[in-house]
Enzyme design. Structure first.
Site, PDB file in Angstrom:
ATOM      1  N   ASP A   1      -2.732  32.248  59.810  1.00 35.48           N
ATOM      2  CA  ASP A   1      -1.997  31.036  60.197  1.00 35.48           C
ATOM      3  C   ASP A   1      -1.560  30.325  58.919  1.00 35.48           C
ATOM      4  O   ASP A   1      -2.403  29.982  58.083  1.00 35.48           O
ATOM      5  CB  ASP A   1      -2.937  30.144  61.030  1.00 35.48           C
ATOM      6  CG  ASP A   1      -2.250  28.892  61.546  1.00 35.48           C
ATOM      7  OD1 ASP A   1      -1.188  28.509  61.005  1.00 35.48           O
ATOM      8  OD2 ASP A   1      -2.795  28.280  62.477  1.00 35.48           O
TER       9      ASP A   1
ATOM     10  N   VAL B   1      20.379  34.923  64.494  1.00 39.08           N
ATOM     11  CA  VAL B   1      19.809  36.045  65.242  1.00 39.08           C
ATOM     12  C   VAL B   1      19.275  35.585  66.601  1.00 39.08           C
ATOM     13  O   VAL B   1      18.604  34.545  66.676  1.00 39.08           O
ATOM     14  CB  VAL B   1      18.646  36.694  64.447  1.00 39.08           C
ATOM     15  CG1 VAL B   1      18.290  38.050  65.050  1.00 39.08           C
ATOM     16  CG2 VAL B   1      18.976  36.829  62.976  1.00 39.08           C
TER      17      VAL B   1
ATOM     18  N   ASN C   1       7.874  35.820  56.632  1.00 36.41           N
ATOM     19  CA  ASN C   1       8.835  35.594  57.721  1.00 36.41           C
ATOM     20  C   ASN C   1       8.440  34.427  58.631  1.00 36.41           C
ATOM     21  O   ASN C   1       9.298  33.750  59.183  1.00 36.41           O
ATOM     22  CB  ASN C   1       8.922  36.910  58.524  1.00 36.41           C
ATOM     23  CG  ASN C   1       9.535  36.725  59.883  1.00 36.41           C
ATOM     24  OD1 ASN C   1      10.745  36.674  60.022  1.00 36.41           O
ATOM     25  ND2 ASN C   1       8.698  36.597  60.911  1.00 36.41           N
TER      26      ASN C   1
ATOM     27  N   LYS D   1      13.023  24.750  53.961  1.00 34.46           N
ATOM     28  CA  LYS D   1      13.440  26.090  53.501  1.00 34.46           C
ATOM     29  C   LYS D   1      14.073  25.997  52.111  1.00 34.46           C
ATOM     30  O   LYS D   1      13.914  26.894  51.293  1.00 34.46           O
ATOM     31  CB  LYS D   1      14.424  26.704  54.501  1.00 34.46           C
ATOM     32  CG  LYS D   1      13.762  27.143  55.807  1.00 34.46           C
ATOM     33  CD  LYS D   1      12.956  28.418  55.618  1.00 34.46           C
ATOM     34  CE  LYS D   1      12.464  28.972  56.948  1.00 34.46           C
ATOM     35  NZ  LYS D   1      11.894  30.301  56.854  1.00 34.46           N
TER      36      LYS D   1
ATOM     37  N   LEU E   1      11.926  38.161  64.720  1.00 36.25           N
ATOM     38  CA  LEU E   1      12.210  39.051  63.594  1.00 36.25           C
ATOM     39  C   LEU E   1      10.941  39.707  63.069  1.00 36.25           C
ATOM     40  O   LEU E   1      10.956  40.876  62.664  1.00 36.25           O
ATOM     41  CB  LEU E   1      12.895  38.256  62.476  1.00 36.25           C
ATOM     42  CG  LEU E   1      14.327  37.818  62.798  1.00 36.25           C
ATOM     43  CD1 LEU E   1      14.845  36.838  61.760  1.00 36.25           C
ATOM     44  CD2 LEU E   1      15.238  39.026  62.865  1.00 36.25           C
TER      45      LEU E   1
ATOM     46  N   TYR F   1      13.552  21.233  58.933  1.00 34.42           N
ATOM     47  CA  TYR F   1      13.574  22.691  58.745  1.00 34.42           C
ATOM     48  C   TYR F   1      14.392  23.081  57.516  1.00 34.42           C
ATOM     49  O   TYR F   1      13.913  23.808  56.637  1.00 34.42           O
ATOM     50  CB  TYR F   1      14.154  23.317  60.019  1.00 34.42           C
ATOM     51  CG  TYR F   1      14.427  24.796  59.959  1.00 34.42           C
ATOM     52  CD1 TYR F   1      13.391  25.711  59.874  1.00 34.42           C
ATOM     53  CD2 TYR F   1      15.738  25.285  60.012  1.00 34.42           C
ATOM     54  CE1 TYR F   1      13.647  27.074  59.837  1.00 34.42           C
ATOM     55  CE2 TYR F   1      16.003  26.641  59.982  1.00 34.42           C
ATOM     56  CZ  TYR F   1      14.952  27.544  59.897  1.00 34.42           C
ATOM     57  OH  TYR F   1      15.202  28.887  59.853  1.00 34.42           O
TER      58      TYR F   1
END
Ligand SMILES: NC(=O)c1ccc[n+]([C@@H]2O[C@H](COP(=O)([O-])OP(=O)(O)OC[C@H]3O[C@@H](n4cnc5c(N)ncnc54)[C@H](OP(=O)(O)O)[C@@H]3O)[C@@H](O)[C@H]2O)c1
Length: 274
Positions: free
Chosen positions: A58, A200, A86, A171, A13, A167
């Site tokens: 980074d 995606v 992103n 988030k 993305l 993960y």
């Protein structure tokens, strides 16, 4: 002359954001990546526009982000309109494991959680702090965190989602950090909010379905079954092109006046995640 900073711009993305944003010749598009030389080559061969600038950045390295903010200021003259956070650690190895599966290897569990929180939470908090002086001087004043629908508490409960813990929890923590930044900065007219891009077809998504064990394969099938039940129209991942187009439309439409500060929405601009 709008200016954009996109992290994790090397592929997926992030790279698609570079492509679509640079279509406006007046735009200055800055991509932060871990592999500057390789990304510069890829940009030149696959996009070939001089309004794209690639800097080393980074999310696990504070100094590199600080240097990237300084270099960004030199390119733009000291301001940035949009930050698109992103880049993320997607944790392929734990994508289809439950917290209990992960617990069978405690060291790996700790590594996965540490890496996910260091990159996705701490890295982005540093990013926002370091780029704030530039955003303050920008016109648009929008800071966008690319999140994921599976960090939405209500969705996780509704579909009984039970995997990718390092993960999804990182988030969810990032969503809350973004809401706190909103609490602090909305009075200055800076819009912080989170957007999920949908499911995606990027490396991050497809790699997670490669080389799966029998147990992980069953979990993956179970997950797509839950998605299909939640959204019967869901036919599988959308393309990066479609996702970024939708996400950009949500970004341009959003404002503090509309009540978007600190919010968390999908690429559809709603709480419908698929
Ligand atoms: N694809 C989906 O279905 C989906 C669904 C929901 C949410 N998202 C979110 O969308 C965003 C982009 O995902 P994607 O699918 O494009 O993933 P991807 O293809 O795996 O790309 C991830 C990007 O993040 C970068 N990155 C990883 N660790 C980093 C670090 N420490 N510092 C800086 N950059 C780092 C990678 O850089 P390297 O090339 O150096 O590894 C790469 O550019 C992520 O925030 C992800 O959580 C994606």
């Amino acid at each position: 002359m709008p200016s954009y900073v996109v992290t994790g711009a090397s592929r997926g993305l992030g790279f698609e954001f570079l492509r679509q944003l640079s279509e406006d010749p007046a735009a200055i598009v800055i991509g932060l990546v871990r592999n500057k030389d390789a990304t510069e080559k890829k940009v030149s061969s696959e996009i070939g526009r001089s309004n794209i600038h690639i800097l080393h950045g980074d999310l696990e390295d504070y100094k590199s982000l600080k240097k990237a903010a300084e270099d960004t200021a030199k390119i733009t003259g000291g301001s940035v309109d949009y930050i698109i956070a992103n880049g993320a650690y997607l944790s392929e190895s734990s994508a289809y494991l439950t917290l209990t599966d992960l617990g069978e290897n405690p060291e790996n569990l700790e590594e996965e959680f540490t890496r996910a929180f260091k990159t996705n939470v701490i890295g982005n908090v540093h990013l926002f702090n370091l780029f704030l002086p530039l955003v303050r001087k920008g016109e648009a004043k929008k800071v966008i965190s690319i999140s994921t629908g599976i960090s939405d508490y209500d969705l996780v409960r509704e579909i009984e989602f039970d995997m990718s813990g390092p993960y999804t929890t990182s988030k969810a923590a990032l969503n809350l950090a973004v809401a706190e930044f909103n609490g602090q900065f909305r009075s200055e007219g800076i819009l912080f909010f989170s957007i999920s891009p949908g499911v995606v077809a990027t490396d991050g998504q497809t790699n997670s379905t490669k080389n799966l064990s029998e147990r992980e394969l069953q979990s993956a099938q179970k997950m797509f079954g839950k998605f299909a039940k939640y959204a019967p129209h869901f036919k599988g991942p959308i393309t990066p092109e479609e996702s970024v187009k939708s996400v950009l439309s949500v970004i341009y439409n959003a404002s503090l006046e509309r009540g978007d500060g600190g919010s968390f929405v999908s690429h559809l601009g709603t709480r419908q995640w698929l």
